[in-house]
Structures are given as C-alpha cells and as structure tokens.
Design a protein around this motif. Structure first.
Motif, PDB file in Angstrom:
ATOM      1  N   MET A 146       0.835  -1.206   0.000  1.00  0.00           N
ATOM      2  CA  MET A 146       0.000   0.000   0.000  1.00  0.00           C
ATOM      3  C   MET A 146       0.866   1.250   0.000  1.00  0.00           C
ATOM      4  SD  MET A 146      -2.904  -1.087   2.782  1.00  0.00           S
ATOM      5  CE  MET A 146      -3.553   0.586   2.963  1.00  0.00           C
ATOM      6  N   LYS A 147       1.857   1.278   0.883  1.00  0.00           N
ATOM      7  CA  LYS A 147       2.709   2.472   0.974  1.00  0.00           C
ATOM      8  C   LYS A 147       3.514   2.677  -0.310  1.00  0.00           C
ATOM      9  CE  LYS A 147       3.483   3.747   5.729  1.00  0.00           C
ATOM     10  NZ  LYS A 147       4.508   4.025   6.756  1.00  0.00           N
ATOM     11  N   MET A 148       4.023   1.587  -0.871  1.00  0.00           N
ATOM     12  CA  MET A 148       4.776   1.706  -2.116  1.00  0.00           C
ATOM     13  C   MET A 148       3.901   2.230  -3.246  1.00  0.00           C
ATOM     14  SD  MET A 148       7.038  -1.810  -1.877  1.00  0.00           S
ATOM     15  CE  MET A 148       7.689  -1.664  -3.537  1.00  0.00           C
ATOM     16  N   SER A 149       2.670   1.745  -3.310  1.00  0.00           N
ATOM     17  CA  SER A 149       1.740   2.197  -4.352  1.00  0.00           C
ATOM     18  C   SER A 149       1.393   3.668  -4.180  1.00  0.00           C
ATOM     19  CB  SER A 149       0.460   1.356  -4.304  1.00  0.00           C
ATOM     20  OG  SER A 149       0.732  -0.007  -4.451  1.00  0.00           O
ATOM     21  N   ILE A 150       1.039   4.030  -2.962  1.00  0.00           N
ATOM     22  CA  ILE A 150       0.626   5.408  -2.710  1.00  0.00           C
ATOM     23  C   ILE A 150       1.788   6.366  -2.858  1.00  0.00           C
ATOM     24  CG2 ILE A 150      -0.383   6.976  -1.009  1.00  0.00           C
ATOM     25  CD1 ILE A 150      -2.346   4.991  -2.313  1.00  0.00           C
ATOM     26  N   TYR A 151       3.009   5.914  -2.582  1.00  0.00           N
ATOM     27  CA  TYR A 151       4.195   6.753  -2.813  1.00  0.00           C
ATOM     28  C   TYR A 151       4.242   7.195  -4.272  1.00  0.00           C
ATOM     29  CZ  TYR A 151       9.101   8.158  -3.213  1.00  0.00           C
ATOM     30  OH  TYR A 151      10.255   8.867  -3.458  1.00  0.00           O
ATOM     31  N   LYS A 152       4.005   6.259  -5.173  1.00  0.00           N
ATOM     32  CA  LYS A 152       4.018   6.592  -6.611  1.00  0.00           C
ATOM     33  C   LYS A 152       2.821   7.462  -6.982  1.00  0.00           C
ATOM     34  CE  LYS A 152       4.647   4.431 -11.143  1.00  0.00           C
ATOM     35  NZ  LYS A 152       3.633   5.204 -11.864  1.00  0.00           N
ATOM     36  N   ILE A 153       1.650   7.111  -6.473  1.00  0.00           N
ATOM     37  CA  ILE A 153       0.441   7.858  -6.813  1.00  0.00           C
ATOM     38  C   ILE A 153       0.523   9.289  -6.295  1.00  0.00           C
ATOM     39  CG2 ILE A 153      -2.055   7.982  -6.441  1.00  0.00           C
ATOM     40  CD1 ILE A 153      -2.023   4.888  -6.238  1.00  0.00           C
ATOM     41  N   LEU A 154       1.036   9.464  -5.078  1.00  0.00           N
ATOM     42  CA  LEU A 154       1.191  10.815  -4.523  1.00  0.00           C
ATOM     43  C   LEU A 154       2.205  11.627  -5.320  1.00  0.00           C
ATOM     44  CD1 LEU A 154       1.156  10.214  -0.655  1.00  0.00           C
ATOM     45  CD2 LEU A 154      -0.612  11.339  -2.018  1.00  0.00           C
ATOM     46  N   GLY A 155       3.207  10.963  -5.866  1.00  0.00           N
ATOM     47  CA  GLY A 155       4.171  11.666  -6.716  1.00  0.00           C
ATOM     48  C   GLY A 155       3.502  12.246  -7.949  1.00  0.00           C
ATOM     49  N   GLU A 156       2.585  11.489  -8.531  1.00  0.00           N
ATOM     50  CA  GLU A 156       1.839  11.990  -9.696  1.00  0.00           C
ATOM     51  C   GLU A 156       0.929  13.151  -9.308  1.00  0.00           C
ATOM     52  OE1 GLU A 156      -0.079   8.423 -10.880  1.00  0.00           O
ATOM     53  OE2 GLU A 156       1.722   7.556 -11.809  1.00  0.00           O
ATOM     54  N   LEU A 157       0.318  13.059  -8.127  1.00  0.00           N
ATOM     55  CA  LEU A 157      -0.533  14.149  -7.649  1.00  0.00           C
ATOM     56  C   LEU A 157       0.303  15.391  -7.356  1.00  0.00           C
ATOM     57  CD1 LEU A 157      -3.116  15.447  -6.652  1.00  0.00           C
ATOM     58  CD2 LEU A 157      -2.848  14.208  -4.485  1.00  0.00           C
ATOM     59  N   GLU A 158       1.464  15.202  -6.756  1.00  0.00           N
ATOM     60  CA  GLU A 158       2.334  16.344  -6.460  1.00  0.00           C
ATOM     61  C   GLU A 158       2.722  17.079  -7.749  1.00  0.00           C
ATOM     62  OE1 GLU A 158       6.665  17.234  -4.325  1.00  0.00           O
ATOM     63  OE2 GLU A 158       5.714  15.271  -4.086  1.00  0.00           O
ATOM     64  N   TYR A 159       3.006  16.325  -8.790  1.00  0.00           N
ATOM     65  CA  TYR A 159       3.339  16.936 -10.082  1.00  0.00           C
ATOM     66  C   TYR A 159       2.147  17.718 -10.636  1.00  0.00           C
ATOM     67  CZ  TYR A 159       4.672  17.392 -14.987  1.00  0.00           C
ATOM     68  OH  TYR A 159       4.950  17.911 -16.233  1.00  0.00           O
ATOM     69  N   ALA A 160       0.951  17.115 -10.562  1.00  0.00           N
ATOM     70  CA  ALA A 160      -0.251  17.797 -11.059  1.00  0.00           C
ATOM     71  C   ALA A 160      -0.517  19.066 -10.275  1.00  0.00           C
ATOM     72  CB  ALA A 160      -1.449  16.850 -10.974  1.00  0.00           C
ATOM     73  N   LEU A 161      -0.324  19.017  -8.973  1.00  0.00           N
ATOM     74  CA  LEU A 161      -0.525  20.208  -8.137  1.00  0.00           C
ATOM     75  C   LEU A 161       0.476  21.303  -8.486  1.00  0.00           C
ATOM     76  CD1 LEU A 161      -1.283  18.855  -4.548  1.00  0.00           C
ATOM     77  CD2 LEU A 161      -2.635  20.554  -5.786  1.00  0.00           C
ATOM     78  N   SER A 162       1.726  20.915  -8.680  1.00  0.00           N
ATOM     79  CA  SER A 162       2.761  21.902  -9.007  1.00  0.00           C
ATOM     80  C   SER A 162       2.456  22.593 -10.328  1.00  0.00           C
ATOM     81  CB  SER A 162       4.138  21.222  -9.063  1.00  0.00           C
ATOM     82  OG  SER A 162       4.490  20.684  -7.806  1.00  0.00           O
ATOM     83  N   SER A 163       1.983  21.829 -11.299  1.00  0.00           N
ATOM     84  CA  SER A 163       1.599  22.416 -12.587  1.00  0.00           C
ATOM     85  C   SER A 163       0.405  23.355 -12.424  1.00  0.00           C
ATOM     86  CB  SER A 163       1.255  21.300 -13.588  1.00  0.00           C
ATOM     87  OG  SER A 163       2.368  20.456 -13.797  1.00  0.00           O
ATOM     88  N   PHE A 164      -0.530  22.971 -11.563  1.00  0.00           N
ATOM     89  CA  PHE A 164      -1.707  23.805 -11.299  1.00  0.00           C
ATOM     90  C   PHE A 164      -1.294  25.122 -10.651  1.00  0.00           C
ATOM     91  CE2 PHE A 164      -5.784  24.728  -9.059  1.00  0.00           C
ATOM     92  CZ  PHE A 164      -6.623  24.700 -10.164  1.00  0.00           C
TER      93      PHE A 164
END
Length: 466
Positions: A146-164
């Motif tokens: 779970m933590k490994m998966s969410i680590y990757k998913i949160l990275g994608e969200l962080e990128y989307a937020l930074s672009s926003f």
C-alpha cells in the motif's frame, strides 16, 4: 483444467490461469464491487517487487536455491513488464486483511516459476507459501505494498498540483492591475486586485504541494520484516537487511523499515493523515471552484467579474446558456473525497495487533488521489488558463461601493464615515460625490484617496494621505 488442494479441500482451476485455489475461493467469496486489485495503480507492481526482493534476500541468506530465485525473479519481471490483469482478478473488497491478495500473487508467481523450471504449472519446485511467502506474512506485505503504491500515486498528484500552481501564478501576474470589489459575508468590502485574490488561491495550493510531499516521504517507511504481529517471527538472520537492500536495487528508492513494527501493524493513523491532506487539497479546490462560479455568475444578472471558457452548451431548453461545468465537476470531486475520508477514518480504527480493513483504505486513498490528479489538469486547461477578467465591470463595482467609506473612517472617524455611507445609500450617490459635496475632502484629494486601486496598496494610501 488442473486440480489444486488446500486445507479445506480441492478446486478445479482452468489451466490458463496462473492463480490457484486460494484465489479461486476468494473469487467465489468476494464478488461485490467490480473493482479488482489490478485497478489500483501500482499495487500489483508493488506486490511483485516485494516478492522478487524477498526471493533475492532469501537466496542471499542461503534459504532458497539459485534456480528458485532465478525462476521467481523471471516470473515477477514478466508480470511487471507485461501486466496480465486477468491473473489478478480479486475484488478490492475482501475480508482477511488482504490474505486473498497476498496469496493471489504468491500463487501466480509459484505457478509461473514452476512452469519455467519444469514446463508445467504446479508447486513441485516453488511453493506459494514455502518459497514465495518465505519470511513474510500478509500482515506486513499488504501495508508495505500500500505504501509503495501510494508513494508513486502521490508523486503523480504532487506533479499535477505543481503544474496547477504554475497556471494560477500566471493568472496572478495577468490580473495584477485589475481592481475589483472584495466581498465578505457576500457583501461589498474593500477593493483588492484580481491578482491579489488569485495569489491567495495560488498560495493555498503551494501549501498543499508541501503537505503532499511530506506525507509522501513517510510512505518510504515499510513494515516488511514484521511478519504476522510485529515480532519478526518466521524470518531468518540477515533477511531484513537483505530484503531492503534488494528492494532498493529493484526500485531505485530508499525504502526503510518502520521504527516500531508493532505500531506499524496495529495503527493505521498514517492513512488518516494522508486522507486529511487530500481532503484539505480538495477543500481548497472546492473553494476556488465555488468562487469562480459566483464571480462568473450572470452574464447579465450576476456578478460577471470574470468569464469562464465556454466548453459546451448549458441548456437543452434555453439557447445561449453556458454553465460553469468544469468548476461543478471539481466540486463533485470534493464531495467524493469527503466520503472517502469518512470511510478511511472508520477503516483505520482496527483492533488489537492488526488493522484488517486495509483494502478499503487503499481503495479510498487511491481513488481520492486519482480524482485530484485527473481533475487538476482538466481544471487548469479548460477553465483557469483561458478565463477572462471583465475589467470594466470590476472597476465599476469597485468605484461605486459604499465600502469606500472606510477611507473616511481612517481619515476622520467611524461616526462621520457611517453618516457618509448612509447618505450615499439614501441618495443613490457614490462615496466620492458625498465627500466632495459635504466638503470633507477637496475634489483633488477625494479623487486621489477614493481611487479604488489606492486601497489595494496601504503604502500608496499612506503616502498620498501625508
């Protein structure tokens, strides 16, 4: 068909399937949502990487043979390189704390490893429990994945937020000289620039980026090695260090053991914290979307301070109507994340040595991340990037506001300012007109100090007031 056996009996399994009897039983027991474990981004990959790393670690400490580790690693690499969703068909809603999922992966790898070594499926050389699950328990494997998966998913969200944030920052610059009326309690307040207003939105999302990054870093701490209840019973000397070393080799990421394995298995409050950050981000998104709907209301009978891009017709009966559909989509994302947060909070309660509700936690966390990650680029591209400020309307509202009487309160006192505001309201005049007519300020001074743009910059007001 082939026959597989367990402690409860036997089952016929289609020979095309690499999964085995425990997966088959779970298919019979938990067909409920239609959301399978392979739909959770990176989840199966994380489980495969854990199993491959564990096999390498067990080989390095002399517990499995060279041919076994090579076959297990090859099998894992095949499924990592060419995902086969049909081999991981279990519903995300399942009892047993994820045992079904763990055994699904164990069986798939064992059958494929045996096929590599012997030419047929089965467990003659590599067994799902004895070899694939060696030094592990469902209870440390599932929360680690779970933590490994969410680590990757949160990275994608962080990128989307930074672009926003970048898109909002562009609007701050674009709107820097557009003066509008502020509103508190939905009533006229002091003027500000549209750029100042958007700087508030931008700053809030910048804070969200930092919060996402912070919880993401905590995903690097894994409970692998804890086994069933945190005692590490069932592991061999040297396994834990060998596992984390192998996991780093396979992922390039520096995962480390949790500081206290008992805490890691007993308590799931980390996911409450993570969900709170997602909820907070969604709340900020909801605020922005709701504000845009108000500011764009009209176009002739509302605030009409901005015009949102028209992306589709807004009515099946009223020609020419355009709805703020993108902000409305974002608001619904917020509502869903609120619901997920409540489910996560309840699911994190757990009891005694283990939290068994992790499948629900993972489903809700990953959905909230996905909704935000998909929503933000749509919001920026189809709404924020091309929204237009109605400069004239903003200036007109700012100049006619009774809130400009605050200037008189600052120069004289609140009582005089109240009388000016009351008279302007009664006579249908502007604050400027009443101030000049009453002789409180000269025409020149009134023009300077009651200019709405001056009120957006206290330094300039103080300089003019000298």
């Amino acid at each position: 068909m082939r026959t597989e056996n367990d402690t409860l009996g036997s089952r016929e399994i289609e020979d095309d399937h690499y999964y085995g009897i425990q997966t088959q039983r779970a298919l019979e027991n938990f067909s409920i949502s239609g959301i399978t474990i392979d739909k959770i981004p990176s989840y199966i990959d994380s489980l495969l990487l854990i199993k491959k790393s564990a096999a390498i670690a067990n080989h390095r400490i002399g517990k499995i043979s060279n041919e076994q580790v090579l076959a297990i690693s090859q099998a894992a690499d095949e499924f990592l390189t060419t995902p086969q969703a049909q081999q991981f068909p279990l519903d995300i809603y399942q009892g047993g704390g994820g045992t079904s999922t763990n055994m699904n992966v164990n069986e798939v790898l064992a059958n494929r490893a045996n096929e590599i070594l012997t030419g047929k499926k089965g467990y003659d050389v590599v067994h799902p429990n004895t070899h694939i699950n060696m030094c592990q328990s469902t209870n440390d494997v599932i929360p680690a994945a779970m933590k490994m998966s969410i680590y990757k998913i949160l990275g994608e969200l962080e990128y989307a937020l930074s672009s926003f944030v970048e898109i909002l920052g562009n609007k701050v610059e674009e709107f820097t000289d557009i003066v509008k009326i502020g509103r508190t309690c939905l009533q006229d307040a002091l003027p500000l620039t549209l750029g100042q207003q958007f700087s508030g939105y931008c700053s809030a999302f910048e804070r969200s980026v930092l919060q996402i990054n912070n919880v993401r870093r905590h995903c690097l701490e894994l409970p692998m090695g804890a086994t069933a209840i945190g005692t590490e019973f069932g592991t061999y000397p040297g396994y834990k260090d060998a596992f984390y070393h192998a996991l780093h080799e396979n992922t390039g990421i520096n995962f480390t053991p949790e500081k206290n394995f008992f805490d890691a298995l007993q308590n799931a409050d980390f996911w409450i914290t993570t969900s709170a950050v997602l909820k907070s981000t969604a709340n900020i998104l909801n605020k922005l979307a709701s504000d845009l709907r108000l500011m764009a209301s009209g176009p002739r009978a509302g605030l009409a301070e901005i015009t949102l891009p028209a992306v589709q017709p807004g009515s099946s009966i009223m020609p020419g109507k355009i709805n703020p559909v993108i902000p409305e989509m974002a608001i619904q994302v917020y509502f869903r994340i609120l619901g997920n947060d409540l489910s996560i909070t309840r699911a994190c309660e757990g009891e005694l040595e283990l939290n068994v509700w992790e499948s629900l936690i993972l489903n809700c966390i990953s959905e909230s991340c996905r909704l935000l990650t998909e929503c933000l680029p749509l919001f920026s591209e189809k709404c924020i990037k091309n929204l237009i400020a109605n400069r004239e309307r903003c200036a007109e509202d700012a100049g006619s506001s009774l809130a400009l009487s605050t200037v008189i309160a600052t120069i004289f006192d609140y009582k005089i300012a109240s009388e000016v505001a009351r008279k302007a309201e009664t006579e249908g005049k502007s604050i400027y007109q009443i101030v000049v007519e009453s002789g409180l300020l000269s025409t020149e001074k009134a023009s300077q100090l009651l200019e709405p743009s001056v009120l957006t910059c206290p330094e300039l007001f103080n300089e003019l007031y000298k």
